[in-house]
Design a protein around this motif. Structure first.
Motif, short mmCIF file in Angstrom:
data_model
loop_
_atom_site.label_atom_id
_atom_site.label_comp_id
_atom_site.label_asym_id
_atom_site.label_seq_id
_atom_site.Cartn_x
_atom_site.Cartn_y
_atom_site.Cartn_z
N ARG A 32 86.65 -20.89 55.32
CA ARG A 32 85.32 -20.56 55.84
C ARG A 32 85.30 -19.08 56.23
O ARG A 32 86.32 -18.40 56.21
CB ARG A 32 85.01 -21.41 57.08
N HIS A 33 84.16 -18.64 56.62
CA HIS A 33 84.04 -17.25 57.06
C HIS A 33 84.89 -17.03 58.30
O HIS A 33 85.13 -17.94 59.09
CB HIS A 33 82.58 -16.92 57.37
N GLN A 34 85.31 -15.81 58.46
CA GLN A 34 86.15 -15.46 59.61
C GLN A 34 85.47 -15.81 60.93
O GLN A 34 86.10 -16.31 61.85
CB GLN A 34 86.50 -13.97 59.59
N ALA A 35 84.18 -15.57 61.03
CA ALA A 35 83.45 -15.87 62.27
C ALA A 35 83.50 -17.37 62.59
O ALA A 35 83.63 -17.75 63.76
CB ALA A 35 82.01 -15.40 62.16
N THR A 36 83.43 -18.20 61.56
CA THR A 36 83.51 -19.65 61.76
C THR A 36 84.89 -20.04 62.26
O THR A 36 85.02 -20.88 63.18
CB THR A 36 83.19 -20.39 60.45
N GLN A 37 85.92 -19.45 61.67
CA GLN A 37 87.29 -19.72 62.11
C GLN A 37 87.51 -19.27 63.55
O GLN A 37 88.12 -19.98 64.35
CB GLN A 37 88.29 -19.04 61.19
N GLU A 38 87.00 -18.09 63.87
CA GLU A 38 87.18 -17.56 65.22
C GLU A 38 86.44 -18.41 66.26
O GLU A 38 86.95 -18.64 67.35
CB GLU A 38 86.71 -16.11 65.29
N ALA A 39 85.27 -18.90 65.90
CA ALA A 39 84.51 -19.76 66.82
C ALA A 39 85.26 -21.07 67.07
O ALA A 39 85.33 -21.54 68.21
CB ALA A 39 83.12 -20.03 66.27
N ALA A 40 85.83 -21.65 66.02
CA ALA A 40 86.60 -22.89 66.18
C ALA A 40 87.86 -22.63 67.00
O ALA A 40 88.23 -23.44 67.87
CB ALA A 40 86.96 -23.46 64.80
N TRP A 41 88.54 -21.53 66.73
CA TRP A 41 89.74 -21.18 67.49
C TRP A 41 89.39 -21.00 68.96
O TRP A 41 90.09 -21.49 69.84
CB TRP A 41 90.34 -19.90 66.92
N ARG A 42 88.28 -20.30 69.24
CA ARG A 42 87.86 -20.07 70.62
C ARG A 42 87.56 -21.40 71.33
O ARG A 42 87.96 -21.61 72.46
CB ARG A 42 86.62 -19.17 70.64
N GLN A 43 86.85 -22.29 70.65
CA GLN A 43 86.53 -23.59 71.23
C GLN A 43 87.81 -24.37 71.55
O GLN A 43 87.93 -24.99 72.60
CB GLN A 43 85.66 -24.38 70.25
#
Length: 71
Positions: A32-43
């Motif tokens: 997925r896009h980096q922003a999607t990965q970062e959002a999941a990681w943050r959650q």
């Protein structure tokens, strides 16, 4: 345990939040896009920190219980 029974330990139960089950890990999408990965990681990190904070009183409770039995 009855209050005043000299043969029994009087042990308080841990705080209810200390025994709540933690959230399941968040699945991090690999393609997925980096922003999607970062959002999941943050959650996932937020959930992990909340779990730690919730279980901290349980660790203190167990330590106190062990100390009261071994002293």
């Amino acid at each position: 345990m009855k209050s005043g029974d000299p043969g029994k330990l009087q042990i308080e139960r841990p705080a209810p939040r200390a025994v709540q089950q933690c959230a399941d890990p968040v699945e991090i999408p690999l393609r997925r896009h980096q922003a999607t990965q970062e959002a999941a990681w943050r959650q996932d990190r937020i959930a992990l920190a909340q779990c730690r904070d919730n279980h901290s009183p349980l660790i203190d409770w167990v330590s106190g219980l062990v100390d009261s039995i071994t002293d």
